[in-house]
Scaffold this motif. Structure first.
Motif, PDB file in Angstrom:
ATOM      1  N   MET A 226      -7.149   7.284  -1.112  1.00  0.00           N
ATOM      2  CA  MET A 226      -6.108   7.594  -2.208  1.00  0.00           C
ATOM      3  C   MET A 226      -4.807   7.822  -1.496  1.00  0.00           C
ATOM      4  O   MET A 226      -3.904   7.358  -2.163  1.00  0.00           O
ATOM      5  N   VAL A 227      -4.526   7.989  -0.326  1.00  0.00           N
ATOM      6  CA  VAL A 227      -3.141   8.112   0.215  1.00  0.00           C
ATOM      7  C   VAL A 227      -2.828   6.544   0.604  1.00  0.00           C
ATOM      8  O   VAL A 227      -1.533   6.161   0.068  1.00  0.00           O
ATOM      9  N   GLU A 228      -3.663   5.536   0.624  1.00  0.00           N
ATOM     10  CA  GLU A 228      -3.297   4.457   0.840  1.00  0.00           C
ATOM     11  C   GLU A 228      -2.813   3.806  -0.587  1.00  0.00           C
ATOM     12  O   GLU A 228      -1.660   2.939  -0.699  1.00  0.00           O
ATOM     13  N   SER A 229      -3.505   4.165  -1.667  1.00  0.00           N
ATOM     14  CA  SER A 229      -3.109   3.515  -2.962  1.00  0.00           C
ATOM     15  C   SER A 229      -1.810   4.232  -3.428  1.00  0.00           C
ATOM     16  O   SER A 229      -0.941   3.537  -4.147  1.00  0.00           O
ATOM     17  N   GLU A 230      -1.401   5.667  -2.955  1.00  0.00           N
ATOM     18  CA  GLU A 230      -0.303   6.181  -3.227  1.00  0.00           C
ATOM     19  C   GLU A 230       0.861   5.484  -2.554  1.00  0.00           C
ATOM     20  O   GLU A 230       2.000   5.112  -3.267  1.00  0.00           O
ATOM     21  N   ILE A 231       0.632   5.209  -1.347  1.00  0.00           N
ATOM     22  CA  ILE A 231       1.718   4.609  -0.570  1.00  0.00           C
ATOM     23  C   ILE A 231       2.131   3.046  -1.391  1.00  0.00           C
ATOM     24  O   ILE A 231       3.120   2.718  -1.187  1.00  0.00           O
TER      25      ILE A 231
ATOM     26  N   ALA B 122       5.417  -0.571  -4.319  1.00  0.00           N
ATOM     27  CA  ALA B 122       5.539  -1.346  -5.434  1.00  0.00           C
ATOM     28  C   ALA B 122       6.709  -0.687  -6.269  1.00  0.00           C
ATOM     29  O   ALA B 122       7.410  -1.968  -6.806  1.00  0.00           O
ATOM     30  N   ALA B 123       6.819   0.252  -6.599  1.00  0.00           N
ATOM     31  CA  ALA B 123       7.766   1.066  -7.300  1.00  0.00           C
ATOM     32  C   ALA B 123       9.241   0.792  -6.881  1.00  0.00           C
ATOM     33  O   ALA B 123      10.160   0.355  -7.323  1.00  0.00           O
ATOM     34  N   ARG B 124       9.324   0.869  -5.358  1.00  0.00           N
ATOM     35  CA  ARG B 124      10.620   0.671  -4.736  1.00  0.00           C
ATOM     36  C   ARG B 124      11.057  -0.638  -4.966  1.00  0.00           C
ATOM     37  O   ARG B 124      12.074  -1.049  -5.098  1.00  0.00           O
ATOM     38  N   ARG B 125      10.222  -1.474  -4.746  1.00  0.00           N
ATOM     39  CA  ARG B 125      10.278  -2.985  -4.758  1.00  0.00           C
ATOM     40  C   ARG B 125      10.937  -3.628  -6.112  1.00  0.00           C
ATOM     41  O   ARG B 125      11.818  -4.172  -6.143  1.00  0.00           O
ATOM     42  N   ALA B 126      10.434  -2.764  -7.312  1.00  0.00           N
ATOM     43  CA  ALA B 126      10.794  -3.234  -8.448  1.00  0.00           C
ATOM     44  C   ALA B 126      12.314  -2.601  -8.863  1.00  0.00           C
ATOM     45  O   ALA B 126      13.004  -3.221  -9.311  1.00  0.00           O
ATOM     46  N   GLU B 127      12.419  -1.487  -8.307  1.00  0.00           N
ATOM     47  CA  GLU B 127      13.924  -1.053  -8.245  1.00  0.00           C
ATOM     48  C   GLU B 127      14.944  -1.961  -7.645  1.00  0.00           C
ATOM     49  O   GLU B 127      15.963  -2.114  -8.017  1.00  0.00           O
TER      50      GLU B 127
END
Length: 125
Positions: free
Chosen positions: A1-6, A11-16
């Motif tokens: 779960m921690v890996e998927s959250e990271i 991915a969100a930061r890359r999109a920003e």
């Protein structure tokens, strides 16, 4: 779960960052276009300033020293000025009396002009 959250955060930061990159590219294009416009405006301004200086120098007579006194130089006649006189029906040389006769100047020309305009004043011969 921690890996998927990271992975989600990455991915969100890359999109920003991708969105920010698109905005910066757009801004950079606008800045470059404005710089090009300013370069053109600067060239036009410099050309106009040079023309203004040339016109002012041509309009103002040149002063020189002759025997310790300041005198103004009289510009020479140019071919353009002579052509302008010829185009106006005037002889190139104002002392050219034969040229005035050819163009209808003098007493005979004035009499003919008066006849054309129905002016019959006293004639001086």
């Amino acid at each position: 779960m921690v890996e998927s959250e990271i992975a989600d955060r990455i991915a969100a930061r890359r999109a920003e960052l991708d969105e920010l990159e698109v905005q910066l590219v757009r801004q950079l294009d606008q800045v470059r276009a404005e710089r090009d416009e300013l370069a053109v405006a600067e060239r036009v301004w410099k050309r106009m300033a040079e023309q203004l200086v040339a016109e002012q120098n041509a309009a103002s007579p040149a002063a020189v020293q002759v025997v310790g006194r300041a005198v103004l130089l009289v510009p020479h006649r140019t071919a353009r000025r002579r052509r302008g006189r010829a185009a106006a029906g005037l002889p190139a040389d104002p002392g050219d009396r034969a040229g005035r006769r050819r163009t209808g100047g003098g007493q005979a020309g004035r009499q003919a002009a008066g006849d054309r305009q129905n002016l019959h004043g006293p004639s001086h011969q």
